[in-house]
Scaffold this motif. Structure first.
Motif, PDB file in Angstrom:
ATOM      1  N   ARG A   1      -6.262  -0.731  -2.929  1.00 53.16           N
ATOM      2  CA  ARG A   1      -5.193  -0.514  -1.952  1.00 53.16           C
ATOM      3  C   ARG A   1      -3.831  -0.709  -2.589  1.00 53.16           C
ATOM      4  NH1 ARG A   1      -8.317  -4.306   2.316  1.00 53.16           N
ATOM      5  NH2 ARG A   1      -9.890  -2.823   2.994  1.00 53.16           N
ATOM      6  N   HIS A   2      -2.899   0.122  -2.181  1.00 50.70           N
ATOM      7  CA  HIS A   2      -1.511  -0.067  -2.600  1.00 50.70           C
ATOM      8  C   HIS A   2      -0.908  -1.188  -1.769  1.00 50.70           C
ATOM      9  CE1 HIS A   2       2.894   0.863  -2.356  1.00 50.70           C
ATOM     10  NE2 HIS A   2       2.717   0.929  -3.660  1.00 50.70           N
ATOM     11  N   SER A   3      -0.219  -2.116  -2.435  1.00 53.56           N
ATOM     12  CA  SER A   3       0.388  -3.246  -1.735  1.00 53.56           C
ATOM     13  C   SER A   3       1.889  -3.055  -1.626  1.00 53.56           C
ATOM     14  CB  SER A   3       0.093  -4.565  -2.466  1.00 53.56           C
ATOM     15  OG  SER A   3       0.825  -5.621  -1.873  1.00 53.56           O
ATOM     16  N   ARG A   4       2.341  -2.743  -0.432  1.00 48.74           N
ATOM     17  CA  ARG A   4       3.785  -2.594  -0.231  1.00 48.74           C
ATOM     18  C   ARG A   4       4.507  -3.922  -0.403  1.00 48.74           C
ATOM     19  NH1 ARG A   4       4.117   0.467   5.420  1.00 48.74           N
ATOM     20  NH2 ARG A   4       2.170  -0.671   5.746  1.00 48.74           N
ATOM     21  N   ARG A   5       3.889  -4.992   0.088  1.00 49.14           N
ATOM     22  CA  ARG A   5       4.554  -6.301   0.014  1.00 49.14           C
ATOM     23  C   ARG A   5       4.695  -6.781  -1.436  1.00 49.14           C
ATOM     24  NH1 ARG A   5       5.247  -9.096   4.745  1.00 49.14           N
ATOM     25  NH2 ARG A   5       4.226  -8.281   6.615  1.00 49.14           N
ATOM     26  N   LEU A   6       3.613  -6.682  -2.211  1.00 45.47           N
ATOM     27  CA  LEU A   6       3.691  -7.126  -3.602  1.00 45.47           C
ATOM     28  C   LEU A   6       4.594  -6.198  -4.416  1.00 45.47           C
ATOM     29  CD1 LEU A   6      -0.003  -8.197  -4.320  1.00 45.47           C
ATOM     30  CD2 LEU A   6       1.958  -9.647  -3.731  1.00 45.47           C
ATOM     31  N   SER A   7       4.637  -4.937  -4.053  1.00 44.07           N
ATOM     32  CA  SER A   7       5.541  -4.008  -4.738  1.00 44.07           C
ATOM     33  C   SER A   7       6.997  -4.390  -4.475  1.00 44.07           C
ATOM     34  CB  SER A   7       5.270  -2.576  -4.268  1.00 44.07           C
ATOM     35  OG  SER A   7       3.951  -2.162  -4.594  1.00 44.07           O
ATOM     36  N   GLN A   8       7.309  -4.697  -3.221  1.00 47.19           N
ATOM     37  CA  GLN A   8       8.674  -5.114  -2.888  1.00 47.19           C
ATOM     38  C   GLN A   8       9.039  -6.417  -3.598  1.00 47.19           C
ATOM     39  OE1 GLN A   8       8.377  -5.362   1.369  1.00 47.19           O
ATOM     40  NE2 GLN A   8       8.527  -3.142   1.683  1.00 47.19           N
ATOM     41  N   LEU A   9       8.079  -7.306  -3.705  1.00 48.92           N
ATOM     42  CA  LEU A   9       8.328  -8.618  -4.303  1.00 48.92           C
ATOM     43  C   LEU A   9       8.567  -8.541  -5.808  1.00 48.92           C
ATOM     44  CD1 LEU A   9       8.332 -11.740  -3.815  1.00 48.92           C
ATOM     45  CD2 LEU A   9       5.886 -11.680  -4.358  1.00 48.92           C
ATOM     46  N   THR A  10       7.831  -7.677  -6.497  1.00 48.09           N
ATOM     47  CA  THR A  10       7.843  -7.672  -7.961  1.00 48.09           C
ATOM     48  C   THR A  10       8.665  -6.554  -8.580  1.00 48.09           C
ATOM     49  OG1 THR A  10       5.853  -6.293  -8.085  1.00 48.09           O
ATOM     50  CG2 THR A  10       5.533  -8.695  -7.980  1.00 48.09           C
ATOM     51  N   GLY A  11       8.962  -5.507  -7.821  1.00 44.95           N
ATOM     52  CA  GLY A  11       9.682  -4.376  -8.388  1.00 44.95           C
ATOM     53  C   GLY A  11       8.788  -3.370  -9.076  1.00 44.95           C
ATOM     54  N   ALA A  12       7.487  -3.626  -9.132  1.00 49.33           N
ATOM     55  CA  ALA A  12       6.510  -2.668  -9.640  1.00 49.33           C
ATOM     56  C   ALA A  12       5.839  -1.975  -8.462  1.00 49.33           C
ATOM     57  CB  ALA A  12       5.465  -3.383 -10.499  1.00 49.33           C
ATOM     58  N   GLU A  13       5.140  -0.871  -8.739  1.00 50.14           N
ATOM     59  CA  GLU A  13       4.291  -0.256  -7.727  1.00 50.14           C
ATOM     60  C   GLU A  13       2.890  -0.827  -7.936  1.00 50.14           C
ATOM     61  OE1 GLU A  13       4.811   1.787  -5.089  1.00 50.14           O
ATOM     62  OE2 GLU A  13       6.912   1.307  -5.483  1.00 50.14           O
ATOM     63  N   VAL A  14       2.434  -1.650  -7.019  1.00 51.78           N
ATOM     64  CA  VAL A  14       1.251  -2.471  -7.235  1.00 51.78           C
ATOM     65  C   VAL A  14       0.053  -1.951  -6.450  1.00 51.78           C
ATOM     66  CG1 VAL A  14       0.281  -4.793  -7.062  1.00 51.78           C
ATOM     67  CG2 VAL A  14       2.721  -4.488  -7.640  1.00 51.78           C
ATOM     68  N   TRP A  15      -1.044  -1.739  -7.166  1.00 52.74           N
ATOM     69  CA  TRP A  15      -2.340  -1.468  -6.553  1.00 52.74           C
ATOM     70  C   TRP A  15      -3.284  -2.624  -6.869  1.00 52.74           C
ATOM     71  CZ3 TRP A  15       0.893   2.418  -7.667  1.00 52.74           C
ATOM     72  CH2 TRP A  15       0.915   3.535  -6.823  1.00 52.74           C
ATOM     73  N   VAL A  16      -4.086  -2.995  -5.909  1.00 58.03           N
ATOM     74  CA  VAL A  16      -5.029  -4.108  -6.076  1.00 58.03           C
ATOM     75  C   VAL A  16      -6.448  -3.599  -5.864  1.00 58.03           C
ATOM     76  CG1 VAL A  16      -5.733  -6.386  -5.245  1.00 58.03           C
ATOM     77  CG2 VAL A  16      -3.300  -5.755  -5.233  1.00 58.03           C
ATOM     78  N   LYS A  17      -7.332  -3.973  -6.774  1.00 55.73           N
ATOM     79  CA  LYS A  17      -8.766  -3.716  -6.574  1.00 55.73           C
ATOM     80  C   LYS A  17      -9.407  -5.012  -6.124  1.00 55.73           C
ATOM     81  CE  LYS A  17     -12.944  -1.590  -8.455  1.00 55.73           C
ATOM     82  NZ  LYS A  17     -13.176  -0.855  -7.181  1.00 55.73           N
ATOM     83  N   TYR A  18      -9.994  -4.981  -4.935  1.00 54.95           N
ATOM     84  CA  TYR A  18     -10.455  -6.201  -4.278  1.00 54.95           C
ATOM     85  C   TYR A  18     -11.906  -6.521  -4.643  1.00 54.95           C
ATOM     86  CZ  TYR A  18      -6.190  -6.114  -1.529  1.00 54.95           C
ATOM     87  OH  TYR A  18      -4.864  -6.139  -1.141  1.00 54.95           O
ATOM     88  N   ASP A  19     -12.086  -6.989  -5.888  1.00 58.05           N
ATOM     89  CA  ASP A  19     -13.434  -7.370  -6.315  1.00 58.05           C
ATOM     90  C   ASP A  19     -13.881  -8.701  -5.711  1.00 58.05           C
ATOM     91  OD1 ASP A  19     -14.086  -5.129  -7.713  1.00 58.05           O
ATOM     92  OD2 ASP A  19     -14.188  -6.068  -9.677  1.00 58.05           O
ATOM     93  N   ASN A  20     -12.980  -9.392  -5.028  1.00 55.53           N
ATOM     94  CA  ASN A  20     -13.384 -10.585  -4.280  1.00 55.53           C
ATOM     95  C   ASN A  20     -14.263 -10.221  -3.079  1.00 55.53           C
ATOM     96  OD1 ASN A  20     -11.120  -9.350  -3.031  1.00 55.53           O
ATOM     97  ND2 ASN A  20     -10.564 -11.235  -1.988  1.00 55.53           N
ATOM     98  N   LEU A  21     -14.349  -8.931  -2.761  1.00 52.34           N
ATOM     99  CA  LEU A  21     -15.146  -8.495  -1.612  1.00 52.34           C
ATOM    100  C   LEU A  21     -16.587  -8.134  -1.984  1.00 52.34           C
ATOM    101  CD1 LEU A  21     -12.504  -6.345   0.322  1.00 52.34           C
ATOM    102  CD2 LEU A  21     -13.090  -8.769   0.599  1.00 52.34           C
TER     103      LEU A  21
END
Length: 400
Positions: free
Chosen positions: A25-45
């Motif tokens: 999933r693309h994370s809008r919040r983490l992208s706003q926080l870090t200045g990068a365009e952030v995608w997360v792969k949720y292997d915790n699931l």
């Protein structure tokens, strides 16, 4: 033999339908926080809570009938253990796991719940590995390394295939490094699919084994890290040889970085990450200038954190943000004094969480008392406003 992209593709076919394909999933919040365009792969699931299932199942699926009968033994701080135990149970393969003393209860209990025999032995992963090797020799088990095994590496590489299928435009992958199985497999797969992708590793400052070996140094490892899943004193020989030519840089993160990342996953992404699992985000938070404007993929590789430790981390982050503040007040010890202090704090919107009333401190007058009042605030500015309100009422703050 070196692990190839063809080996990883074969592993993908071998484990298909038996391991969850985790979301990206693309994370809008983490992208706003870090200045990068952030995608997360949720292997915790994954069912057992971490990326380890792919490698464990791939390796178990390659055992001969005789090896299946003899069973496997491994050393693990928890995630490899649970993955082996779960898939070993599914396939009818006996599993024995040696875990270090101090392994989080959630990982010990999870491993036993899947039917494995658990042996608690050794102060760290190295000592547990030695005991696992002894049990291998004594009982004829097959030793399955948590990382330094071609079958494990090939299985872990499937993570990168899935990631790039779902987010093909990534510029960067940031991957935690313990023994190196995940970064080795993912680097091989990612570079085969997209040769110009940049791979960064993440290590805990207490266990910088990969970066030390890369620099020709003897690693100085030890200490109680929240990222116990990557607390490995020596990166694997197989994994280092595979990953070193493909990894651009290894970022070493401090405990505060891991804690902040765990807290942000919980508060912004509404998901649970263990310390090691949050390593990619920890590196991004610690080095935002390296990735600003880039399309960055983070493998959230595990979520097996004790509830108590998660609570500690979240509370510590509130302290760092000054959303939990202790006001230490020196005052006369007279009836009603606490209620007047509470009224001042309440009038400014502070929420009192705890009060410690100390009459025995020798640097406090005999007719006085020291009050430690823990207050929940909105932010640092609100904390300053509460402190100023107390001072305006004549209270002496010894600590704020």
């Amino acid at each position: 033999m070196p692990v190839t992209f063809a080996d990883i593709q074969a592993a993908q076919q071998r484990i298909a339908g038996q391991v969850d394909r985790t979301p990206v999933r693309h994370s809008r919040r983490l992208s706003q926080l870090t200045g990068a365009e952030v995608w997360v792969k949720y292997d915790n699931l994954h069912f057992t809570g971490s990326f380890k299932e792919r490698g464990a199942l791939n390796r178990l699926s390659q055992l001969t009938p005789d090896e299946r009968r003899r069973g496997v033994v491994a050393a693990s701080a928890g995630n490899h253990a649970q993955a082996l135990a779960y898939h070993g149970g599914r396939l009818g393969i006996p599993v024995t796991i040696v875990m270090p003393v101090g392994t989080p209860f959630t990982k010990v209990d999870g491993t036993r719940a899947h039917g494995a025999t658990v042996v608690i032995h050794g102060a760290d992963f190295t000592a547990s590995s030695e005991e696992a090797r002894r049990l291998q020799a004594e009982n004829g088990h097959v030793f399955v390394s948590a990382f330094d095994d071609e079958g494990i590496v090939a299985g872990q590489g499937v993570c990168a295939i899935e990631f790039l299928e779902d987010a093909p435009d990534l510029d960067v992958l940031i991957i935690p490094i313990g023994g190196g199985g995940l970064i080795a497999g993912c680097s091989i797969a990612a570079k085969a699919i997209k040769p110009d992708i940049r791979i960064f590793g993440v290590e805990a400052a207490m266990y910088p084994s990969f970066s030390a070996r890369r620099n020709g140094e003897t690693p100085k490892c030890g200490g109680a890290t929240i990222a116990e899943g990557i607390a490995i004193k020596a990166v694997g020989d197989i994994t280092f040889a595979l990953a070193d030519p493909l990894v651009e840089d290894v970022l070493v993160c401090e405990e505060e970085d891991f804690e902040k990342a765990v807290a942000l996953y919980a508060t912004l992404e509404k998901t649970v990450a263990e310390g090691a699992g949050a390593g990619g985000l920890a590196a991004l938070l610690a080095h935002p200038e390296r990735f600003r404007g880039k399309k960055v993929g983070l493998v959230l590789c595990g979520g097996n954190i004790d509830a108590r430790m998660l609570a500690v981390v979240l509370n510590r982050e509130m302290v760092r943000e000054r959303r939990l503040v202790v006001f230490r007040i020196l005052s006369d010890d007279r009836p009603g004094i606490l209620s007047t202090m509470a009224a001042v704090i309440g009038d400014v919107g502070g929420n009192i969480i705890d009060v410690v009333h100390n009459r025995l401190a020798l640097d406090v007058p005999a007719k006085g008392a020291e009050f430690d009042i823990m207050v929940e605030t909105r932010d640092s500015a609100h904390a300053d406003a509460i402190g100023e309100a107390l001072k305006d009422k004549g209270y002496a703050l010894r600590m704020g």
